[in-house]
Design a protein around this motif. Structure first.
Motif, mmCIF file in Angstrom:
data_model
loop_
_atom_site.group_PDB
_atom_site.id
_atom_site.type_symbol
_atom_site.label_atom_id
_atom_site.label_comp_id
_atom_site.label_asym_id
_atom_site.label_seq_id
_atom_site.Cartn_x
_atom_site.Cartn_y
_atom_site.Cartn_z
ATOM 1 N N PRO A 45 -0.722 0.084 -3.682
ATOM 2 C CA PRO A 45 -1.729 -0.765 -3.036
ATOM 3 C C PRO A 45 -2.708 -1.325 -4.060
ATOM 4 N N TYR B 12 -6.249 -1.491 -3.860
ATOM 5 C CA TYR B 12 -7.614 -1.230 -3.410
ATOM 6 C C TYR B 12 -8.585 -1.456 -4.556
ATOM 7 N N LYS C 44 11.644 1.128 12.089
ATOM 8 C CA LYS C 44 11.616 1.676 10.733
ATOM 9 C C LYS C 44 12.727 2.712 10.587
ATOM 10 N N ALA D 217 1.841 7.585 -1.847
ATOM 11 C CA ALA D 217 3.210 7.671 -1.303
ATOM 12 C C ALA D 217 3.446 6.377 -0.539
ATOM 13 N N ASN E 34 6.214 -4.779 3.915
ATOM 14 C CA ASN E 34 5.289 -3.839 3.261
ATOM 15 C C ASN E 34 4.772 -4.394 1.934
HETATM 16 P P1 NA7 Z 1 7.797 4.046 2.977
HETATM 17 O O1 NA7 Z 1 8.698 4.538 4.017
HETATM 18 O O2 NA7 Z 1 7.716 2.583 2.736
HETATM 19 O O3 NA7 Z 1 6.352 4.603 3.301
HETATM 20 C C1 NA7 Z 1 5.211 4.121 2.646
HETATM 21 C C2 NA7 Z 1 4.006 4.581 3.395
HETATM 22 O O4 NA7 Z 1 2.844 4.132 2.726
HETATM 23 C C3 NA7 Z 1 3.940 4.025 4.803
HETATM 24 O O5 NA7 Z 1 3.381 4.976 5.636
HETATM 25 C C4 NA7 Z 1 2.998 2.838 4.609
HETATM 26 O O6 NA7 Z 1 2.345 2.442 5.783
HETATM 27 C C5 NA7 Z 1 2.041 3.406 3.619
HETATM 28 N N1 NA7 Z 1 1.302 2.409 2.886
HETATM 29 C C6 NA7 Z 1 1.804 1.441 2.106
HETATM 30 N N2 NA7 Z 1 0.800 0.715 1.583
HETATM 31 C C7 NA7 Z 1 -0.341 1.246 2.059
HETATM 32 C C8 NA7 Z 1 -1.702 0.936 1.888
HETATM 33 N N3 NA7 Z 1 -2.094 -0.093 1.138
HETATM 34 N N4 NA7 Z 1 -2.623 1.694 2.526
HETATM 35 C C9 NA7 Z 1 -2.224 2.717 3.302
HETATM 36 N N5 NA7 Z 1 -0.956 3.067 3.509
HETATM 37 C C10 NA7 Z 1 -0.024 2.329 2.878
HETATM 38 O O7 NA7 Z 1 8.129 4.709 1.554
HETATM 39 P P2 NA7 Z 1 8.620 6.187 1.273
HETATM 40 O O8 NA7 Z 1 8.602 6.372 -0.187
HETATM 41 O O9 NA7 Z 1 7.876 7.160 2.079
HETATM 42 O O10 NA7 Z 1 10.090 6.215 1.787
HETATM 43 C C11 NA7 Z 1 11.021 5.224 1.350
HETATM 44 C C12 NA7 Z 1 12.406 5.630 1.717
HETATM 45 O O11 NA7 Z 1 12.831 6.630 0.794
HETATM 46 C C13 NA7 Z 1 12.605 6.266 3.031
HETATM 47 O O12 NA7 Z 1 12.761 5.414 4.086
HETATM 48 C C14 NA7 Z 1 13.876 7.071 2.811
HETATM 49 O O13 NA7 Z 1 14.955 6.220 2.866
HETATM 50 C C15 NA7 Z 1 13.729 7.526 1.426
HETATM 51 P P3 NA7 Z 1 2.985 1.269 6.745
HETATM 52 O O14 NA7 Z 1 4.075 1.940 7.503
HETATM 53 O O15 NA7 Z 1 3.490 0.194 5.802
HETATM 54 O O16 NA7 Z 1 1.861 0.829 7.568
#
Ligand code: NA7
Length: 541
Positions: A152, A154, A332, A382, A505
């Motif tokens: 992100p 921020y 998702k 994450a 995303n």
């Molecule tokens: P994901 O599934 O893309 O999860 C990323 C998480 O981070 C998700 O909850 C996002 O929320 C969150 N996110 C992303 N940017 C922000 C910001 N700026 N602020 C707050 N939260 C944020 O990635 P993972 O690494 O967990 O998993 C990827 C894949 O790896 C998974 O599907 C498996 O196949 C293995 P959002 O949902 O975008 O609102």
């Protein structure tokens, strides 16, 4: 030619030594090609090299998330758990590397930054971050679907004086005992890390933007009887995987992989829903036939899911915060967990619901939300990946006439033929590229299929005395339409859906559904038909 070129006249250069790169490299070497591989990491594994965070684990059963190309390999390897954790998968991939003598063909700690086609002699020149040039007529990009981390933006990110970590490039062992930890994100990586971090943290704050659909994995030690039964008919099971839509036969049987029952939730009574909930628990929401096609049915199923969250998370407000709203089940990628919701029953874990209390800034001492300043020693990002296309368009790839893949995808959308090749980029192949089943199927199965297909294609060219192959624009356009059309009938593309499958995303990334969701078995049949019909839809020179 420049005498500083480090690998002159290889037949094929493979980029990436994760599951995909290793598999392709092995197949190419076996077929007699001079192939070498360039890998950014210091070791093999790709995803399983970089993602070393506590709790990192595969969500496909280990007996199936493994290679079937050698029966000796699959017979001799023992998986200690039903779903293997990162260290074991990394060990397995190192074993594969040494067992098949691949290591000497791999150059580590080296990142490909550009790839340029010379049309006069059909050669690709790759440059790497150490200034070297690599030349070969064929390039296979095995750069991974989830390998370009997204962070992100921020304000104040660089002012935080504590430790900033990313799940996607975890530095190995870190002492987090009694630390005040903040995790940003609640996707699969965070869901796996949170229960582990909760065990050691002084306090853990989880900053959640979107509540997740996650299901208990019921992971445990490998059952010797299951392993023995699988090994007794492994080749047959590998064939079975390819006849299924997701490539997972479920041997060893995770309940997660059960298909829906032939019953519509819209036609169910409250008593029937309660009975299914009692019987299937977390699986109840996925047990109905109409949830993938009807929004109202889907919302009824989501309510069953929320009921399970309420039954599991004791604090009423935390349960509400952890309940998904505003997007459908099936949008998702579903997550598998071990004790995720239970972690929020610990006194040292707090959920911060960013839907009502957004992050304003990262500060010197922690994270500022609209309601408070939370002091932290460690922030764990994450926050996911620029999925499917990120690792490809972070390399400056130039095809015919100097055209740029990155620019083309940004302006015209992502297109490929079968997720294997790109019009305008002859002799460049992608493993699990956009437009292939990849992330919606067993990645080990899809990788092996791609490795076989690419190797057979190169053998065909060699046999026919041909020097180049690329998709026709018409065939590529038709495939892109097909990928979109199939996805448009699913919850993956519902108007309220945002996901990394759709690229939403990543700020500024075009909203476009990237994988092929028409089923692995039909995809394999299409690929094989095309090859049999002398590479229909491809132009050969
Ligand atoms: P994901 O599934 O893309 O999860 C990323 C998480 O981070 C998700 O909850 C996002 O929320 C969150 N996110 C992303 N940017 C922000 C910001 N700026 N602020 C707050 N939260 C944020 O990635 P993972 O690494 O967990 O998993 C990827 C894949 O790896 C998974 O599907 C498996 O196949 C293995 P959002 O949902 O975008 O609102």
């Amino acid at each position: 030619m420049d005498t500083g070129d480090s690998r002159m006249m290889q037949d094929v250069i493979v980029v990436g030594a994760g599951l995909g790169g290793l598999c392709v490299l092995h197949h190419l070497l076996e077929a007699g090609f001079a192939a070498s591989c360039i890998e950014a990491g210091a070791g093999v594994g790709g995803t399983w090299y970089w993602n070393r965070y506590p709790g990192a684990r595969c969500d496909t059963p280990s007996l199936e998330y493994s290679f079937g190309f050698s029966d000796e390999l699959q017979q001799e390897w023992h998986w200690s758990e039903f779903f293997a954790a990162q260290p074991e998968i990394e060990r397995y991939l190192n074993h594969v590397t040494d067992r098949f003598d691949l290591r000497r063909h791999i150059t580590f700690d080296t990142k490909v930054v550009t790839a340029r086609l010379d049309e006069s002699d059909w050669k690709w020149t790759l440059t790497t971050d150490d200034g070297r040039r690599w030349i070969a007529p064929f390039v296979v990009m095995a750069t991974g679907c989830l390998s370009a981390p997204a962070l992100p933006d921020y304000s104040g990110m660089d002012t935080f004086v504590g430790l900033s970590l990313q799940t996607s490039s975890w530095p190995g062992e870190v002492d987090l005992a009694r630390k005040r930890i903040g995790v940003i994100g609640t996707g699969s990586s965070a869901v796996q890390a949170i229960p582990e971090l909760a065990k050691v943290a002084g306090h853990l704050h989880v900053f959640q933007r979107t509540a997740t659909f996650t299901y208990p994995s019921h992971n445990g030690p490998m059952d010797p009887a299951v392993e023995e039964a699988a090994k007794a008919r492994y080749p047959e099971l590998r064939r079975l995987e390819r006849t299924l839509s997701n490539g997972i036969a479920g041997f060893g049987g995770a309940p997660m992989f059960q298909p829906p029952r032939p019953v519509n939730i819209l036609e169910s009574t409250a008593e029937e829903r309660a009975a299914v909930l009692g019987e299937l628990g977390w699986g109840a929401c996925r047990a109905w036939s109409d949830i993938s096609t009807n929004a109202q049915a889907n919302e009824m199923a989501v309510e069953l899911y929320r009921e399970m969250v309420r039954r599991t998370v004791t604090d009423r407000l935390a349960a509400e915060a952890l309940s998904p709203y505003g997007y459908p089940l099936g949008c998702k990628r579903p997550v598998l967990d071990t004790g995720y919701f239970e972690a929020f029953n610990r006194p040292n874990v707090t959920i911060v619901d960013l839907r009502s209390d957004g992050i304003q800034a990262i500060t010197e001492s922690g994270i500022r939300t609209s309601s408070s300043d939370i002091d932290l020693d460690v922030i764990v990002f994450a926050t996911g990946f620029d999925a499917m296309t990120g690792a490809l368009d972070r390399v400056d790839i130039r095809g015919r006439g100097g055209r740029s893949l990155r620019d083309e995808w940004a302006s015209e959308g992502v297109k490929s033929l079968l997720g294997l090749q790109l019009a305008g980029y002859p002799n460049l192949f992608t493993v699990n590229g956009p437009g292939s089943p990849s992330v919606v199927a067993n990645m080990a199965t899809t990788i092996e299929h791609h490795a076989e297909w690419i190797t057979a294609c190169l053998l065909h060219l060699r046999e026919k005395g041909l020097s180049a192959i690329e998709p026709t624009t018409a065939a590529q356009d038709a495939w892109a339409d097909r990928v979109n059309e199939i996805a448009s009938k699913t919850m993956y593309t519902a108007p309220t859906c945002n996901s990394w499958y759709l690229g939403t995303n990543i700020p500024g990334k075009r909203r476009q559904f990237l994988p092929f969701v028409g089923g692995l078995s039909s995809y394999i049949a299409i690929c094989d038909d095309i090859a049999r019909e002398e590479y229909r839809g491809f132009h050969r020179t």
